[in-house]
Design an enzyme around this catalytic site. Structure first.
Site, PDB file in Angstrom:
ATOM      1  N   ARG A 225       0.788  -0.911  -0.514  1.00  0.00           N
ATOM      2  CA  ARG A 225      -0.343   0.140  -0.227  1.00  0.00           C
ATOM      3  C   ARG A 225       1.216   1.390  -0.219  1.00  0.00           C
ATOM      4  NH1 ARG A 225      -2.733  -2.946  -1.400  1.00  0.00           N
ATOM      5  NH2 ARG A 225      -5.107  -3.293  -0.914  1.00  0.00           N
ATOM      6  N   HIS A 273       0.830  -0.249 -10.513  1.00  0.00           N
ATOM      7  CA  HIS A 273       0.080  -0.465  -9.768  1.00  0.00           C
ATOM      8  C   HIS A 273      -0.268  -2.532 -10.261  1.00  0.00           C
ATOM      9  CE1 HIS A 273      -3.308  -0.723  -5.881  1.00  0.00           C
ATOM     10  NE2 HIS A 273      -2.626  -1.617  -6.608  1.00  0.00           N
TER      11      HIS A 273
END
Length: 310
Positions: A225, A273
């Site tokens: 994250r 990502h």
């Protein structure tokens, strides 16, 4: 009577999931009606969701037996006060495999020092790397993803230390926990992999003080994250030459703004990502199994602990 399943994971995701979800439900023997039309929320038995899927208020789904997330991370919805139904996060074998491949690939890249050759070295620069058993890898987070990555790295000979907030025991992994354990783990890390969920306790966890515990030249790989790392502190450590490199797949703001220094920093690799995406075929089977369990009165898989946030 058919089970009513509401799909609220975004219009663009529906064509990808429509057939796999119907097939997965049939395979587990659940007769279901799956629809993106949620004009009668009280009739919905299960709700399949993803952030940005269009539902902000869950209070109308008074008969929903569970809310089933297609994302591994639930930080965007776990704090929603209207979501009182059981919430299950996605633990998907293919998502896990994708994360293992990303982590192992980048650990080996940094371990072998491949960047100096890929980016064009200066002559016959023979810097022979140590063997894997001589390179200490530390993983922050020993959930399903962390344990899978640890197993793959240990199979290649890397000694792996794993840190978790609460004490855990994982075969072959030197497990530590708590603040003292975190400091000890970071001090021994030559390659650090961060796989923690985003919670109030983990946000900004790798600040200037804790980054200072890393040894000179240490490498960070963050496919967990973006909020785990203090960006300014990381850039300062990289600017000073204290840290060797940061390979980052997740960010506080996504897409990463074009003006962000990460794009141009010579000691940073940005990936967009891509480390571990949810794949419809395997995710549909996880959703279907949880619906089968709900109808059979069995415990749900991957039920979120609201107090912990994951």
């Amino acid at each position: 009577m058919a089970v009513r399943v509401g799909f609220a994971a975004g219009a663009s995701a529906w064509p990808e999931y429509q057939v796999p979800l119907a097939r997965a439900l049939a395979e587990v023997g659940v007769v279901a009606e799956v629809s993106t039309l949620l004009d009668d929320p009280a009739s919905v038995d299960y709700l399949v969701v993803a952030p940005g899927g269009g539902i902000e208020d869950f209070s109308a789904f008074v008969n929903a037996k569970a809310v089933l997330s297609l994302w591994a991370g639930v930080e965007k919805i776990v704090g929603n006060a209207t979501l009182t139904q059981p919430l299950c996060r996605m633990v998907d074998p293919d998502l896990t495999q994708g994360m293992v491949e990303y982590v192992v690939g980048n650990v080996l890249r940094h371990h072998l020092g491949l960047d100096r050759y890929i980016r064009g070295g200066t002559g016959w620069d023979q810097q022979v790397p140590p063997l894997s058993r001589e390179r200490s890898v530390v993983i922050l987070g020993l959930g399903a993803l962390g344990q899978a990555c640890a197993a793959a790295l240990m199979a290649l000979g890397f000694p792996v230390t794993g840190w978790s907030r609460s004490a855990k025991s994982v075969p072959g992994v030197a497990c530590v926990s708590g603040e003292d354990g975190l400091q000890a783990a970071l001090r021994r890390a030559e390659i650090l992999v961060t796989l923690l969920p985003k919670t109030p306790e983990t946000e900004g966890m790798l600040d200037a003080r804790r980054l200072g515990w890393l040894s000179d030249g240490a490498v960070i790989i963050n496919p967990g994250r973006g909020a785990l790392i203090d960006d300014d502190a990381l850039l300062a450590a990289l600017d000073a030459g204290r840290l060797g490199h940061a390979t980052l797949d997740v960010f506080r703001v996504e897409p990463l703004p074009a003006s962000h220094r990460y794009w141009s920093h010579p000691r940073v690799t940005v990936t967009p990502h891509i480390a571990a995406d949810t794949r419809a075929e395997s995710a549909a089977r996880v959703v279907a199994e949880n619906i089968r369990r709900g109808e059979a009165g069995e415990p749900f898989l991957h039920l979120v602990d609201r107090a912990l946030g994951y």
